[in-house]
Design a protein around this motif. Structure first.
Motif, mmCIF file in Angstrom:
data_model
loop_
_atom_site.group_PDB
_atom_site.id
_atom_site.type_symbol
_atom_site.label_atom_id
_atom_site.label_comp_id
_atom_site.label_asym_id
_atom_site.label_seq_id
_atom_site.Cartn_x
_atom_site.Cartn_y
_atom_site.Cartn_z
ATOM 1 N N TYR A 276 11.509 46.837 -11.935
ATOM 2 C CA TYR A 276 11.754 47.313 -13.298
ATOM 3 C C TYR A 276 13.013 46.647 -13.841
ATOM 4 N N VAL A 277 12.988 46.296 -15.144
ATOM 5 C CA VAL A 277 14.118 45.615 -15.767
ATOM 6 C C VAL A 277 14.476 46.322 -17.070
ATOM 7 N N SER A 278 15.745 46.122 -17.499
ATOM 8 C CA SER A 278 16.238 46.779 -18.700
ATOM 9 C C SER A 278 16.369 45.822 -19.884
ATOM 10 N N HIS A 279 16.057 44.558 -19.692
ATOM 11 C CA HIS A 279 16.095 43.588 -20.782
ATOM 12 C C HIS A 279 15.208 42.403 -20.412
ATOM 13 N N PHE A 280 14.935 41.549 -21.389
ATOM 14 C CA PHE A 280 14.093 40.382 -21.154
ATOM 15 C C PHE A 280 14.935 39.117 -21.194
ATOM 16 N N SER A 281 14.689 38.230 -20.250
ATOM 17 C CA SER A 281 15.382 36.951 -20.162
ATOM 18 C C SER A 281 14.644 36.158 -19.085
ATOM 19 N N TRP A 282 15.336 35.214 -18.452
ATOM 20 C CA TRP A 282 14.822 34.608 -17.222
ATOM 21 C C TRP A 282 15.015 35.598 -16.073
ATOM 22 N N TRP A 283 13.947 35.822 -15.300
ATOM 23 C CA TRP A 283 14.033 36.661 -14.109
ATOM 24 C C TRP A 283 13.561 35.851 -12.909
ATOM 25 N N ASN A 284 14.176 36.112 -11.758
ATOM 26 C CA ASN A 284 14.028 35.210 -10.626
ATOM 27 C C ASN A 284 13.976 36.001 -9.318
ATOM 28 N N TYR A 285 13.064 35.610 -8.434
ATOM 29 C CA TYR A 285 13.040 36.121 -7.072
ATOM 30 C C TYR A 285 13.834 35.138 -6.215
ATOM 31 N N ASP A 286 15.037 35.558 -5.803
ATOM 32 C CA ASP A 286 15.968 34.696 -5.085
ATOM 33 C C ASP A 286 16.448 35.370 -3.811
ATOM 34 N N ILE A 287 16.999 34.521 -2.949
ATOM 35 C CA ILE A 287 17.799 35.028 -1.841
ATOM 36 C C ILE A 287 19.151 34.324 -1.875
ATOM 37 N N LYS A 288 20.156 35.036 -1.411
ATOM 38 C CA LYS A 288 21.485 34.449 -1.238
ATOM 39 C C LYS A 288 21.727 34.374 0.261
ATOM 40 N N PRO A 289 21.519 33.189 0.860
ATOM 41 C CA PRO A 289 21.627 33.099 2.322
ATOM 42 C C PRO A 289 23.064 33.307 2.785
ATOM 43 N N SER A 290 23.206 33.841 3.972
ATOM 44 C CA SER A 290 24.541 34.143 4.503
ATOM 45 C C SER A 290 25.250 32.900 5.001
ATOM 46 N N GLY A 291 24.518 31.817 5.216
ATOM 47 C CA GLY A 291 25.114 30.631 5.839
ATOM 48 C C GLY A 291 25.569 29.566 4.881
ATOM 49 N N SER A 292 25.865 29.899 3.617
ATOM 50 C CA SER A 292 26.326 28.890 2.671
ATOM 51 C C SER A 292 27.711 28.380 3.064
ATOM 52 N N CYS A 293 28.023 27.144 2.597
ATOM 53 C CA CYS A 293 29.295 26.552 2.980
ATOM 54 C C CYS A 293 29.696 25.473 1.990
ATOM 55 N N LEU A 294 30.938 25.020 2.132
ATOM 56 C CA LEU A 294 31.401 23.824 1.431
ATOM 57 C C LEU A 294 31.147 22.656 2.375
ATOM 58 N N GLN A 295 30.065 21.927 2.111
ATOM 59 C CA GLN A 295 29.640 20.848 2.999
ATOM 60 C C GLN A 295 30.409 19.567 2.662
ATOM 61 N N THR A 296 31.121 19.025 3.652
ATOM 62 C CA THR A 296 31.833 17.767 3.473
ATOM 63 C C THR A 296 30.882 16.592 3.646
ATOM 64 N N ILE A 297 30.891 15.696 2.661
ATOM 65 C CA ILE A 297 30.070 14.482 2.710
ATOM 66 C C ILE A 297 31.014 13.288 2.697
ATOM 67 N N ARG A 298 30.996 12.509 3.743
ATOM 68 C CA ARG A 298 31.833 11.318 3.841
ATOM 69 C C ARG A 298 31.112 10.139 3.186
ATOM 70 N N ILE A 299 31.789 9.503 2.256
ATOM 71 C CA ILE A 299 31.201 8.394 1.501
ATOM 72 C C ILE A 299 31.674 7.087 2.120
ATOM 73 N N GLU A 300 30.711 6.239 2.491
ATOM 74 C CA GLU A 300 31.037 4.957 3.108
ATOM 75 C C GLU A 300 30.323 3.828 2.371
ATOM 76 N N GLY A 301 31.039 2.710 2.172
ATOM 77 C CA GLY A 301 30.422 1.519 1.602
ATOM 78 C C GLY A 301 30.320 1.497 0.092
ATOM 79 N N LEU A 302 30.975 2.428 -0.612
ATOM 80 C CA LEU A 302 30.896 2.488 -2.068
ATOM 81 C C LEU A 302 32.195 1.948 -2.659
#
Length: 605
Positions: A276-302
Motif C-alpha cells: 500500500y502507498v500514500s502517493h503516486f510516483s516511481w515505485w521500486n522493489y529493491d534490496i539494500k545489500p549489507s556488503g556495499s563498499c567503497l571499491q578502489t579501482i587502480r587505473i593503469e596505462g591511461l
C-alpha cells in the motif's frame, strides 16, 4: 556510445559563444554537456533540461545533445529531464575540471488510459502485471494555494514498468541506484527487481494524486527470478522493501519493509510485489545489500591528459540489477560505491592520439581480504582505433528482431530496420549497405548510437569507425523475411517456482494463433509445421503472452518451441539459452536436475 565522445562537440559548441573571452572560458566557466537517448539508443531531441531547483537550462538538440556554459558556482549537481511521451528522469552531473557531463536514457511512457467515475474507485491492470487499486473518493488535485480539490469524473492514467533484467531498459531506471533506508542513513547502493512509474492527471493535464490519509494498493512486476545468493524468488514472501523515487532529493527512499511477493498471471515471471502507498510516483522493489563498499579501482596505462569514463553494471540478468557511470580526470586510482555483487566494469579514455579502453568482464566487488577490500586493477590499452562494442551484452542490436543464430546472423520481418550499436573513440563514423556491391557510404555523427533504414532483401551493413590511430569495421548481416508472416521479436522461458513448471513467454505481432511444445534435442525435422516427435499444445491466442509448460524432469535434453501462424504461413521459434550449465551452443537445452540447491533450470547443453 560514450559520453566522452561529446567532448569535441561540446568544446565546439562552447567556443561558439562569441561574448565569452578566452580567459572567461578557461578560468571562470564550466561547459556542461549531456546526451539523452531512448531505450533503443535513438537520440532524443527537445528534452527539457532543468537543474535540481527546477530552473530551466535548455533543451536537447536533434542529436540528443545538450550544451550550456555556466559559471563555476552555477554547475548543477543533477539535472531533471522531461519530454512528452517519455518517463521522467534525473541524472547526476559529473565535473572534471572545466567540463561537466551527464548521460541519460528515457523510457517511452505507456499511452494514458481514460478512467471514468473515479470517485467510485479505480481498479487498473497494466502491462506486465503492474496494477493499482484505489478506494472511493481518494483522488485529488491542488489549487494555486496548495489546497486539495477532490477529483471526480474522468482521469488519465499511465502505468509504465521498467524491466530491469534487460540492459536496454536498465538505463531508463530513474536516478542513481542509491537509496536512503527506513533509518534515514546516507544513500547507499540498492539493487532492483523491477520498478514502475504511476502517473495520474486530469484530462486538461493537472497532476492528480492521493488525498491525505488515503492509500492505494499497487503491484510491481518482479522481473528478476533469483536473489543475489542464487536462490529463487518465491511467492508468499513477506517483509520485502518498497522504495519510491524522491524527485526533490534525487534519491530513492525506503517506504516500508512490509511488502509481499505474491503470484500474478499477468507478470512475466508470475510474481509481483504488493503493498500500500500514500502517493503516486516511481515505485521500486529493491534490496539494500549489507556488503556495499567503497571499491578502489587502480587505473593503469591511461595518460594524464585523458578524461575517464567508468561504467559498471551487474552481470547476471536473473538477479537484482545495479548500474552506475562516473566521469573523472585521469587518476591513478578512484573509489566507487558498489554493492557486493558480480560486476562488469568498463573504462574509456579519449585523447587526441586515439582511444584508451579497458574492460573487466566480471569481478566480485567488495571482496574482503583480511578485513580489507581487495582493490581492482583496470589496465588500459591505447592509443587504439575506435572500439565497436560487441562484448558488452546486447550489441549490436537489430530491430525488429526476428531471430539470431549462434553465429550472430539476424533475420527480420518487414522492411524497416533499426541497428543499435555502441562505438567509442570515433572521430568519423560511416555505414554502408552491401559493401561488396559498392553500396553508398553514409556519414553518421560519431555520437550516434543507431541507424534506421528500410531493406527489400538480404543486406549486410558495414559500420566503420575511424580516429587518428586507425579504423575499425563491423559487418552486420541481416536476412529479409516475407513481411506477411507473423512477426516474433522475443521468445523466452524461465522456471516458475510457484507452479513447478516453466513459463514460456513471447512477444509477437500478426499471428492468429500459437502452438507451443517441447521436443527431445536431436535430429527433429519439421513435418507439416511441427517438429517430429514433439509434444505440442492445442492452439492458444497470441494475446496470452505467456503460458506454463511441463517438461519431464528425466535428464533428457529438450528444447522448447512455439509456432506462430496466420493465413500467410507460420514462423517457428526456439527458446534462446539464458543460463549455461555445460556449454554455450545456442538453441540446445537440457533440464538440469534439482541438486537440492534450487529448482531445475533451462540451460544450454
Amino acid at each position: 556510445m560514450s559520453a566522452l565522445l561529446l567532448l569535441v562537440l561540446a568544446v565546439m559548441l562552447g567556443a561558439c559563444g562569441g561574448s565569452d573571452s578566452p580567459t572567461a572560458l578557461s578560468e571562470d566557466t564550466v561547459l556542461v554537456t549531456g546526451i539523452v537517448t531512448d531505450t533503443a539508443g535513438s537520440p532524443l531531441a527537445g528534452v527539457e533540461v532543468r537543474d535540481e531547483n527546477e530552473r530551466p537550462l535548455g533543451v536537447s538538440d536533434t542529436e540528443g545533445v545538450f550544451a550550456l556554459r555556466v559559471g563555476k558556482d552555477a554547475v548543477p549537481g543533477r539535472v531533471r529531464l522531461r519530454k512528452t511521451g517519455y518517463t521522467s528522469q534525473q541524472a547526476r552531473v559529473n565535473v572534471a575540471g572545466a567540463e561537466a557531463r551527464f548521460e541519460a536514457v528515457m523510457g517511452h511512457r505507456k499511452p494514458p488510459v481514460r478512467l471514468t467515475n473515479v470517485e467510485n474507485g479505480v481498479e487498473y491492470l497494466g502491462e506486465g502485471g503492474a496494477r493499482v487499486s484505489i478506494g472511493p473518493d481518494s483522488l485529488v488535485t491542488h489549487d494555486d494555494q496548495g489546497n486539495e480539490v477532490p477529483v471526480t469524473g474522468d482521469v488519465l492514467l499511465s502505468v509504465t514498468p521498467i524491466d530491469v533484467s534487460r540492459n536496454d531498459q536498465l538505463g531508463a531506471f530513474p536516478g542513481p541506484f542509491l537509496g536512503r533506508d527506513l533509518a534515514g542513513n546516507d544513500p547507499a547502493p540498492i539493487l532492483s527487481y523491477g520498478t514502475v512509474e504511476y502517473v495520474f492527471a486530469t484530462p486538461d493535464g493537472r497532476p492528480v494524486n492521493l488525498a491525505s490519509g488515503k492509500y492505494a494498493q499497487i503491484e510491481i512486476p518482479v522481473f528478476i527470478t533469483e536473489h543475489l545468493d542464487g536462490t529463487a524468488v518465491q511467492s508468499n514472501t513477506y517483509g520485502q522493501a518498497l522504495w519510491y523515487f524522491d524527485e526533490t532529493s534525487g534519491d530513492w527512499v525506503q517506504e516500508s519493509n512490509a511488502a509481499a511477493v505474491v503470484q500474478s498471471d499477468a507478470s512475466p515471471t508470475g510474481l509481483v510485489l504488493q503493498d500500500y502507498v500514500s502517493h503516486f510516483s516511481w515505485w521500486n522493489y529493491d534490496i539494500k545489500p549489507s556488503g556495499s563498499c567503497l571499491q578502489t579501482i587502480r587505473i593503469e596505462g591511461l595518460p594524464s591528459n585523458s578524461n575517464l569514463e567508468l561504467t559498471a553494471r551487474t552481470v547476471v540478468f536473473s538477479r537484482p540489477r545495479f548500474a552506475s557511470t562516473s566521469y573523472k580526470r585521469a587518476v591513478r586510482s578512484v573509489g566507487l560505491v558498489f554493492p557486493q555483487a558480480e560486476i562488469q566494469l568498463r573504462g574509456v579514455g579519449q585523447t587526441a592520439e586515439g582511444l584508451y579502453y579497458a574492460e573487466i568482464p566480471a569481478f566480485v566487488a567488495c571482496r574482503s581480504v583480511n578485513g580489507v577490500i581487495d582493490p581492482v586493477n583496470l589496465t588500459f590499452d591505447g592509443p587504439l582505433p575506435p572500439v565497436i562494442n560487441t562484448d558488452f551484452p546486447g550489441f549490436p542490436l537489430v530491430f525488429p528482431m526476428f531471430a539470431r543464430d549462434a553465429g550472430g546472423q539476424v533475420s527480420i520481418i518487414g522492411n524497416d530496420v533499426y541497428i543499435k550499436f555502441e562505438v567509442f573513440g570515433a572521430e568519423r563514423l560511416t555505414i554502408q549497405a552491401n559493401p561488396d556491391s559498392d553500396g553508398e557510404i553514409l556519414e553518421l555523427n560519431p555520437n550516434h548510437v543507431g541507424y534506421r533504414t528500410t531493406i527489400t532483401g538480404d543486406t549486410t551493413f558495414r559500420l566503420m569507425a575511424e580516429n587518428a590511430a586507425g579504423a575499425t569495421t563491423l559487418d552486420i548481416p541481416v536476412t529479409y523475411v516475407n513481411s506477411a508472416l507473423p512477426r516474433v521479436s522475443t521468445l523466452s522461458a524461465f522456471y516458475d517456482p510457484a507452479s513447478t513448471a516453466f513459463r514460456l513467454r513471447w512477444f509477437a505481432r500478426g499471428a492468429d494463433q500459437v502452438n507451443y511444445g517441447y521436443v527431445v534435442l536431436g535430429d527433429d525435422p519439421i513435418t507439416q509445421g511441427v517438429p517430429v516427435g514433439s509434444t505440442i499444445s492445442a492452439p492458444v491466442s497470441p494475446d496470452e503472452d505467456s503460458v506454463l509448460i511441463d517438461i519431464p524432469n528425466d535428464g533428457m535434453p529438450y528444447e522448447l518451441f512455439a509456432i506462430f501462424m496466420n493465413s500467410s504461413g507460420q514462423v517457428i521459434r526456439r527458446v534462446p539459452a539464458s543460463v549455461s550449465c555445460t556449454g554455450s551452443m545456442a538453441n540446445q537445452f537440457i533440464i538440469c536436475q534439482d541438486n537440492g540447491e534450487g529448482p531445475p533450470i533451462l540451460a544450454a547443453q
